[in-house]
Each structure stands twice: as structure tokens, then as C-alpha cells.
Design an enzyme around this catalytic site. Structure first.
Site, PDB file in Angstrom:
ATOM      1  N   ASP A   1       0.869  -1.176   0.000  1.00 52.52           N
ATOM      2  CA  ASP A   1       0.000   0.000   0.000  1.00 52.52           C
ATOM      3  C   ASP A   1       0.909   1.230   0.000  1.00 52.52           C
ATOM      4  OD1 ASP A   1      -2.340   1.708   0.551  1.00 52.52           O
ATOM      5  OD2 ASP A   1      -1.467   1.864   2.555  1.00 52.52           O
TER       6      ASP A   1
ATOM      7  N   ASP B   1      -0.194   5.078   0.755  1.00 49.17           N
ATOM      8  CA  ASP B   1      -0.441   6.142   1.726  1.00 49.17           C
ATOM      9  C   ASP B   1      -0.236   5.662   3.158  1.00 49.17           C
ATOM     10  OD1 ASP B   1      -1.092   7.625  -0.462  1.00 49.17           O
ATOM     11  OD2 ASP B   1      -3.257   7.537  -0.163  1.00 49.17           O
TER      12      ASP B   1
ATOM     13  N   THR C   1      -2.482   0.995  -4.745  1.00 48.64           N
ATOM     14  CA  THR C   1      -2.989   2.207  -4.125  1.00 48.64           C
ATOM     15  C   THR C   1      -4.219   2.755  -4.829  1.00 48.64           C
ATOM     16  OG1 THR C   1      -2.418   4.523  -3.642  1.00 48.64           O
ATOM     17  CG2 THR C   1      -1.339   3.504  -5.532  1.00 48.64           C
ATOM     18  N   ALA C   2      -5.010   3.525  -4.081  1.00 50.80           N
ATOM     19  CA  ALA C   2      -6.161   4.213  -4.659  1.00 50.80           C
ATOM     20  C   ALA C   2      -5.739   5.470  -5.399  1.00 50.80           C
ATOM     21  CB  ALA C   2      -7.168   4.567  -3.554  1.00 50.80           C
TER      22      ALA C   2
ATOM     23  N   LYS D   1      -8.630  -3.551  -4.297  1.00 47.53           N
ATOM     24  CA  LYS D   1      -7.197  -3.833  -4.236  1.00 47.53           C
ATOM     25  C   LYS D   1      -6.942  -5.338  -4.254  1.00 47.53           C
ATOM     26  CE  LYS D   1      -5.225   0.158  -1.826  1.00 47.53           C
ATOM     27  NZ  LYS D   1      -4.416   0.574  -0.659  1.00 47.53           N
TER      28      LYS D   1
ATOM     29  N   ASP E   1      -1.123  -0.124   6.113  1.00 44.90           N
ATOM     30  CA  ASP E   1      -1.392   0.518   7.407  1.00 44.90           C
ATOM     31  C   ASP E   1      -2.866   0.498   7.762  1.00 44.90           C
ATOM     32  OD1 ASP E   1      -2.572   3.706   7.010  1.00 44.90           O
ATOM     33  OD2 ASP E   1      -1.962   2.558   5.267  1.00 44.90           O
TER      34      ASP E   1
ATOM     35  N   ASN F   1      -8.786  -1.043   5.938  1.00 43.40           N
ATOM     36  CA  ASN F   1      -9.472  -1.149   4.647  1.00 43.40           C
ATOM     37  C   ASN F   1      -8.786  -2.144   3.722  1.00 43.40           C
ATOM     38  OD1 ASN F   1     -11.501   0.899   5.117  1.00 43.40           O
ATOM     39  ND2 ASN F   1      -9.867   2.422   4.913  1.00 43.40           N
TER      40      ASN F   1
END
Length: 317
Positions: free
Chosen positions: A70, A72, A177-178, A222, A245, A248
């Protein structure tokens, strides 16, 4: 004085028997010392043999394994889309009122330490409206500059080291990642990673339309992206690792055989501990570890984010 002569030790020459005794004592001391050393080595070897072996990880040369990170607050402090927004504002892509919205969202993200779907969706909608009509190549070029200005100094060294360990083992490493896939790809390239899975914005003839292809790459999406990439690359997910982290990303973390909670939020920390997942926290300060504030961003940044949120609240009321 002659009467005291008996108090003075007499010097006597060493006899053959005394020489023999001395040499025998020295030889016995040497033998006993060697025997004790052998016994210590045997005991240490026995303890090592009885101890459970820690499997080598990542496994060098295992090409059916890969790592998924991930972005962020896992690889980078803060949210990539917010930093990207700051760079676009600097280049006059939008007005101050949009910057205020980005500042509020980033302040909330720093304070909460977790992703709020509503805030993230609002940020994505804003970004899509801003880039609509611009060429993909233009945004890629600007993205390189923005990385140097706002993102390069926010990479967590600890997480970077974990990614490098996989690369050194000959494995591929992907960001998941989004954030827009273009932004994620720039970051992956700068860090020497294999590539990136990110949210895909629709473009026609190299120009953004202001729409997404599907939905943002968030949560279950994801996991689906990782599953699809693993199938295409011939990977064994049971031998792969994933790092995040956020709670979600539990669907993604649950897919692999080696899940890691990195700088975890409260929900992920609890979930990970219950399942004996490995945990790494690169933030500093006990308070940060307890409530999930990205303290490594610095007290100044936290205070600045708080001040921005308070100022905006007062302005609205």
C-alpha cells in the site's frame, strides 16, 4: 639479626621433581581448558539444533513470490493525492477554494491516521475535475516534478528497506494504491520498484475525460487487482507478502501468506495481533503508536494541520 634468619625464605634450586610437577600442572590446565571449550561449543550447537528454525524470508530466488505495498502512510507519510493536489495548485490548475478543501482533508488524514472513504472520494472527484481536458503526458511530466517537491522526503525508510529486501531476493515489488496509476507509477519508478496498481482515469486519445474506469482501487478492489496480477504473473499468493497501514486493506492482506501491518491504524493493529501477523511501526512516540498519528511527519506538521482545520472551521461559522 642472625636469630631472625629463620624468617627469611631460603632460595632453593628447582629439582627435577619440581620441574616435572610444574610441567604436569601446565599440561593439565591446557587440557581442561580445551575440554571446557569443547563442552561449551557442543552445548551451544545443541541449543541451536533444538531451537525452532526461523524460515528465511523473503526467500532468495523464489520467482513465484512477490510483494505488494500500500502507498499512503505505508510507504509514504500522508496521502499521495493530497501532495499531488498541492503541486497542481502551485501550477495554477485550480483556485484557492479547492486548495482549502485539500488542506482540510490532509489535516483530517494526519489527525485520524486512517482513510475516510468519503474524504478520499471527495478528493478523487476534485482531482478528476481538475485534470479533465489535460493530456496524460502533461500530467506525467508534472508528476515527476511534484514527486521531487512534496513526496521524496516523505518516504518511510523502514518500509523502503522491506521493499528492497524483496528486490534483493529477486522478487517483484508492486505498489497497490487508490492514488492515480500515473502518480503511483512515478513513485514506483523513483523507488526502483517493479510497477504499480492504481486507480485508472479514463482517457481518449491521450486526454483525460474526467471519469474513472470502474471504481477507485480501494478496499476489496485492491484484493481483486492483486489476485488478477498474480494470475497473470504466475505467482503463488501463499508465498507472497503484502504490507499496509489500513484496516481497509484487510482483504488484500488476507490474500497472501505473509501479511504485514505497517504503521497500523487501531482496527488493523487489533486484527493483526489476533492473527499473529507481523507488525512494523516506523512512527516515533508512544502517543503515535497508540492512536495512529503519523508522528514522523513532525510536530510542526501536525500543529499546522490542526491550525488549518481550526481556521477553516471558524471561517465556516
Amino acid at each position: 639479626m642472625a636469630a631472625l634468619g629463620w624468617l627469611t625464605p631460603r632460595r632453593r634450586s628447582a629439582t627435577a621433581r619440581s620441574v616435572l610437577a610444574g610441567e604436569a600442572a601446565a599440561e593439565a590446565a591446557r587440557k581442561s581448558s580445551l575440554q571446557l571449550e569443547r563442552e561449551r561449543e557442543e552445548a551451544a550447537a545443541q541449543e541451536l539444533a533444538e531451537a525452532p528454525a526461523e524460515p528465511e524470508f523473503p526467500v532468495v530466488g523464489d520467482v513465484r513470490a512477490a510483494a505488494f505495498f500500500d502507498l499512503d502512510n505505508t510507504v509514504m507519510q500522508g496521502a499521495a493525492i493530497f501532495h499531488f493536489g498541492r503541486g497542481l495548485y502551485k501550477r495554477k490548475f485550480f483556485q484557492r477554494r479547492e486548495l482549502t478543501r485539500f488542506a482540510w482533508q490532509q489535516a483530517w488524514f494526519r489527525l485520524a491516521g486512517v482513510e475516510d472513504p468519503e474524504h478520499m472520494q471527495d478528493a478523487r472527484d476534485s482531482a478528476l475535475s481538475i485534470v479533465k481536458g489535460h493530456r496524460v503526458s502533461e500530467l506525467m511530466s508534472i508528476g515527476e516534478e511534484i514527486y521531487d517537491e512534496y513526496m521524496a522526503d516523505r518516504i518511510w525508510p523502514g518500509t523502503r528497506g522491506l521493499a528492497q529486501a524483496h528486490l534483493d531476493a529477486g522478487q517483484k515489488v508492486w505498489l497497490v494504491t487508490a492514488a492515480p496509476v500515473e502518480t503511483a507509477t512515478i513513485i514506483a519508478r523513483r523507488l526502483g520498484l517493479t510497477g504499480a496498481l492504481g486507480t485508472v482515469a479514463e482517457s481518449v486519445d491521450g486526454v483525460y475525460t474526467g471519469k474513472l474506469v470502474g471504481e477507485p482501487l480501494h478496499g476489496p478492489a485492491k484484493a481483486e487487482a492483486v489476485r488478477a496480477l498474480a494470475a497473470a504473473e504466475g505467482l503463488d499468493l501463499g508465498r507472497c507478502a503484502a504490507y499496509s497501514d489500513s484496516h481497509n486493506d484487510i482483504p488484500m492482506l488476507s490474500l497472501v501468506g505473509h501479511p504485514y501491518a505497517i504503521n497500523p491504524d487501531t482496527k488493523l493493529r487489533k486484527y493483526a495481533k489476533a492473527r499473529d501477523w507481523r507488525l512494523r511501526d516506523y512512527r516515533t512516540g508512544r502517543k503515535a503508536a497508540k492512536v495512529g498519528i503519523p508522528a514522523a511527519a513532525g510536530l510542526g506538521a501536525l500543529a499546522g494541520g490542526t491550525a488549518a482545520a481550526v481556521a477553516l472551521h471558524r471561517r465556516r461559522h
